[in-house]
Design a protein around this motif. Structure first.
Motif, PDB file in Angstrom:
ATOM      1  N   LEU A   1      -5.121 -12.566  71.014  1.00  0.00           N
ATOM      2  CA  LEU A   1      -6.313 -13.836  70.947  1.00  0.00           C
ATOM      3  C   LEU A   1      -7.053 -13.779  72.206  1.00  0.00           C
ATOM      4  N   LEU A   2      -8.332 -13.766  71.862  1.00  0.00           N
ATOM      5  CA  LEU A   2      -9.336 -13.842  72.826  1.00  0.00           C
ATOM      6  C   LEU A   2      -9.982 -15.159  73.165  1.00  0.00           C
ATOM      7  N   PRO A   3     -10.598 -15.861  74.256  1.00  0.00           N
ATOM      8  CA  PRO A   3     -11.118 -16.907  74.100  1.00  0.00           C
ATOM      9  C   PRO A   3     -12.167 -17.196  73.434  1.00  0.00           C
TER      10      PRO A   3
ATOM     11  N   GLY B   1      -7.621 -18.840  80.007  1.00  0.00           N
ATOM     12  CA  GLY B   1      -9.023 -18.028  79.734  1.00  0.00           C
ATOM     13  C   GLY B   1      -9.043 -16.520  79.690  1.00  0.00           C
ATOM     14  N   PHE B   2      -7.911 -16.082  79.738  1.00  0.00           N
ATOM     15  CA  PHE B   2      -7.763 -14.640  79.625  1.00  0.00           C
ATOM     16  C   PHE B   2      -6.996 -14.445  78.061  1.00  0.00           C
ATOM     17  N   PRO B   3      -7.188 -13.109  77.698  1.00  0.00           N
ATOM     18  CA  PRO B   3      -6.307 -12.873  76.259  1.00  0.00           C
ATOM     19  C   PRO B   3      -4.836 -13.198  76.451  1.00  0.00           C
ATOM     20  N   VAL B   4      -4.498 -13.268  75.374  1.00  0.00           N
ATOM     21  CA  VAL B   4      -2.948 -13.590  75.330  1.00  0.00           C
ATOM     22  C   VAL B   4      -2.476 -12.776  74.113  1.00  0.00           C
ATOM     23  N   PHE B   5      -1.206 -12.191  74.051  1.00  0.00           N
ATOM     24  CA  PHE B   5      -0.609 -11.566  73.209  1.00  0.00           C
ATOM     25  C   PHE B   5       0.515 -12.576  72.570  1.00  0.00           C
ATOM     26  N   VAL B   6       0.528 -12.871  71.351  1.00  0.00           N
ATOM     27  CA  VAL B   6       1.679 -13.668  70.691  1.00  0.00           C
ATOM     28  C   VAL B   6       2.471 -12.582  69.689  1.00  0.00           C
TER      29      VAL B   6
ATOM     30  N   ARG C   1     -16.011  -8.842  65.510  1.00  0.00           N
ATOM     31  CA  ARG C   1     -15.488  -9.977  66.173  1.00  0.00           C
ATOM     32  C   ARG C   1     -15.437  -9.492  67.896  1.00  0.00           C
ATOM     33  N   PHE C   2     -15.053  -8.441  67.980  1.00  0.00           N
ATOM     34  CA  PHE C   2     -14.952  -7.873  69.364  1.00  0.00           C
ATOM     35  C   PHE C   2     -16.365  -7.720  70.001  1.00  0.00           C
ATOM     36  N   ILE C   3     -17.140  -7.120  69.396  1.00  0.00           N
ATOM     37  CA  ILE C   3     -18.581  -6.953  69.836  1.00  0.00           C
ATOM     38  C   ILE C   3     -19.272  -8.200  69.734  1.00  0.00           C
ATOM     39  N   GLY C   4     -19.123  -9.136  69.117  1.00  0.00           N
ATOM     40  CA  GLY C   4     -19.633 -10.414  68.913  1.00  0.00           C
ATOM     41  C   GLY C   4     -19.074 -11.254  70.101  1.00  0.00           C
TER      42      GLY C   4
ATOM     43  N   CYS D   1     -10.533 -16.292  69.339  1.00  0.00           N
ATOM     44  CA  CYS D   1      -9.183 -15.941  69.179  1.00  0.00           C
ATOM     45  C   CYS D   1      -8.889 -14.773  68.529  1.00  0.00           C
ATOM     46  N   GLU D   2      -8.026 -14.660  67.389  1.00  0.00           N
ATOM     47  CA  GLU D   2      -7.431 -13.315  66.920  1.00  0.00           C
ATOM     48  C   GLU D   2      -8.567 -12.232  66.803  1.00  0.00           C
ATOM     49  N   VAL D   3      -8.379 -11.190  67.344  1.00  0.00           N
ATOM     50  CA  VAL D   3      -9.167 -10.018  67.478  1.00  0.00           C
ATOM     51  C   VAL D   3      -8.405  -8.818  66.993  1.00  0.00           C
TER      52      VAL D   3
END
Length: 550
Positions: A440-442, A403-408, A524-527, A445-447
């Motif tokens: 990737l944010l919950p 449920g937390f952000p992930v770096f790929v 996307r981030f603000i949304g 996703c990609e932000v």
């Protein structure tokens, strides 16, 4: 020095008490009438300022029983036999000012009209829905509105309906809040970059008209003047060669960073992709960063994590964020269209554990293992060459990030743009990868996407060759038009030329340094933090495939 007048002058208040509020207030110079205990004229204030100064725990507030003037639109009007009630909104607050009028004062007043109303700001008796109301003494209708045709009514309007009225939906409480939230993020982003004193970030303004598609996907808008065709029927390029609206400011940021060190920008970008989804727009804003003397992907992802955490924390402590969290407690039907627990979402970004990093290779293995174990089913089967689809990214956030952000990190070289540097460590399959990442944010996703840049000239030109970005020379060129006609550019074959990308190669040819950067999808981030699932409802004037209203 001349006599002091009673005119109002705007002053920006830096702080109130111990915390900065970011609100704007107006203060009056002391006039003789005020020295005698009389208020010479109404104080013109925004709705947010009036409400802020009326928050008292005990005793009268500083505006109680004072003359106040508000300027805004009539959001709602209710006429009764003995009284009339108008709710005035000016976009500075979710809450509107309730004005009490006589039937005569309300005679020509209509919903949607722009007004200027003066009156006495009076406390309400206990038990009433609002703490204060404005007893009107003077009404000035600045701009009339026909109530029979005015489309914004007090009733609930669906997002689909409001999308048809982008020029008017800003007059609704939640849409005006989103604009103020965006403004606050821009301000706090600037403050965050200025706070990194050891990095000396410089804000720059790269061009929007470019010579190339830096992403290499071909999804660009070509610029042409309306009168591009001459009388002879020939097409004339305004800039003498094809130009495009930028898909990213990265290449130009690298030119800035070559001299200035660390730079950033917040500017519009354009993509001519036909992705008709709530996550895609044709015009959107990117916060882009380029950092010099950087040769570690871990350092780059660490800075991204710090930046996002700090920006979220900064905005969390502002009145507009607190308004957003409290919106779910209002009776506005729009509240049901946003995420149910926004404050928890913010705190997860600010206070959660360090965000996990996983390589692309391990991510594919994780997805394939989940399919083999019957733990997941995907429409697109995960494979090394297939890339990560949205369904794959959501699964990674849920299972790897919890449920937390992930770096790929470290994607295949074949699916990434030409400018990315090779990974410092090869993949387990000894396949070519590049030193890049996606955050990737919950849910959305990609932000963020970024990479270390290939700063060596020879490998860069080979990458450009592999991506088909080099041009073949005209077998019979007019040598008088080419400055380098007698000079072969380093690492090019005899029949090759760089064309419009030569300036970018020049950055490597003369005095380059290891560097890297990233782009954050600002909308996307603000949304995500506003709880709005569709960018078409977040951006006031959205441009996407098939639509560009207003």
């Amino acid at each position: 020095m001349g006599p002091i007048s009673g005119r109002i002058r705007p002053v920006r208040v830096v702080s109130v008490g111990k915390q900065a509020t970011g609100l704007y207030r107006r203060y009056l110079f002391t006039s003789p009438a005020r020295l005698n205990g009389q208020q010479a004229s109404p104080i013109t204030l925004r709705c947010a300022q009036i409400f802020e100064q009326s928050k008292t725990t005990a005793g009268p507030g500083p505006l109680d029983n004072k003359k106040v003037r508000v300027q805004g639109h009539v959001r709602f009007l209710r006429k009764q036999k003995r009284f009339a009630f108008a709710h005035i909104s000016d976009g500075s607050s979710l809450q509107s000012i309730q004005v009490v009028l006589t039937p005569e004062q309300a005679t020509n007043l209509t919903q949607g009209a722009a007004v200027e109303i003066s009156g006495i700001w009076q406390p309400c008796p206990p038990g009433k829905q609002q703490s204060h109301e404005l007893q009107a003494t003077e009404i000035n209708i600045v701009g009339e509105a026909d109530p029979a045709t005015y489309p914004i009514q007090k009733k609930f309007h669906t997002p689909d309906f409001l999308r048809q009225l982008p020029h008017l939906r800003l007059r609704t409480p939640f849409n005006s809040l989103l604009s103020r939230l965006r403004s606050e993020f821009i301000y706090q982003a600037t403050q965050e970059f200025r706070s990194h004193h050891n990095r000396n970030f410089v804000q720059v303004q790269p061009p929007l008209v470019t010579s190339s598609d830096c992403e290499g996907a071909g999804e660009v808008f070509t610029l042409k003047p309306r009168d591009a065709v001459t009388e002879a029927g020939e097409t004339v390029d305004f800039f003498r060669s094809p130009k495009y609206l930028t898909v990213s400011s990265q290449l130009h940021l690298e030119a800035y960073a070559a001299e200035l060190g660390n730079v950033w920008t917040l500017s519009p970008t354009f993509r001519a992709e036909k992705s008709d989804t709530p996550r895609h727009l044709s015009e959107f804003y990117m916060l882009e960063v380029e950092m010099s003397y950087l040769d570690s992907l871990e350092s780059l992802t660490g800075f991204v994590e710090t930046l996002i955490r700090n920006m979220t924390q900064r905005v969390y402590n502002t009145p507009v964020a607190q308004e957003l969290f409290g919106f779910r407690e209002t009776d506005d039907p729009t509240k049901d269209t946003i995420h149910a627990d926004l404050e928890k979402r913010w705190k997860a970004l600010m206070e959660g554990p360090s965000w996990p990093r996983i390589t692309y290779s391990k991510a594919i293995d994780h997805l394939q293992d989940a399919v083999a174990a019957g733990q997941a089913k995907f429409e697109f089967s995960p494979s090394w060459t297939g890339g990560l689809q949205l369904e794959h990214e959501k699964f990674l956030v849920d299972t790897i990030g919890k449920g937390f952000p992930v770096f790929v990190t470290d994607y295949p070289k074949a699916v990434k743009p030409f400018y990315m540097a090779p990974s410092n460590t090869p993949s387990s399959e000894n396949k070519e990868t590049v030193a890049c990442f996606d955050l990737l944010l919950p849910e959305i996703c990609e932000v963020v996407g970024g990479s270390l840049r290939e700063h060596r000239l020879s490998p860069l030109i080979q990458n450009m060759r592999d991506h088909g970005l080099l041009k073949l020379r005209d077998p019979t060129p007019d040598s008088s038009l080419r400055v380098d006609a007698k000079v072969t550019y380093p690492h090019l074959l005899a029949n090759e030329e760089l064309g419009s990308t030569q300036w970018y190669a020049d950055l490597r040819r003369w005095g380059t340094v290891p560097h890297g950067g990233f782009g954050l999808g600002f909308d996307r981030f603000i949304g995500y933090l506003a709880g709005v699932s569709s960018l078409r409802d977040l951006v006031p004037f959205p441009r996407h495939f098939g639509r560009a209203d207003c």
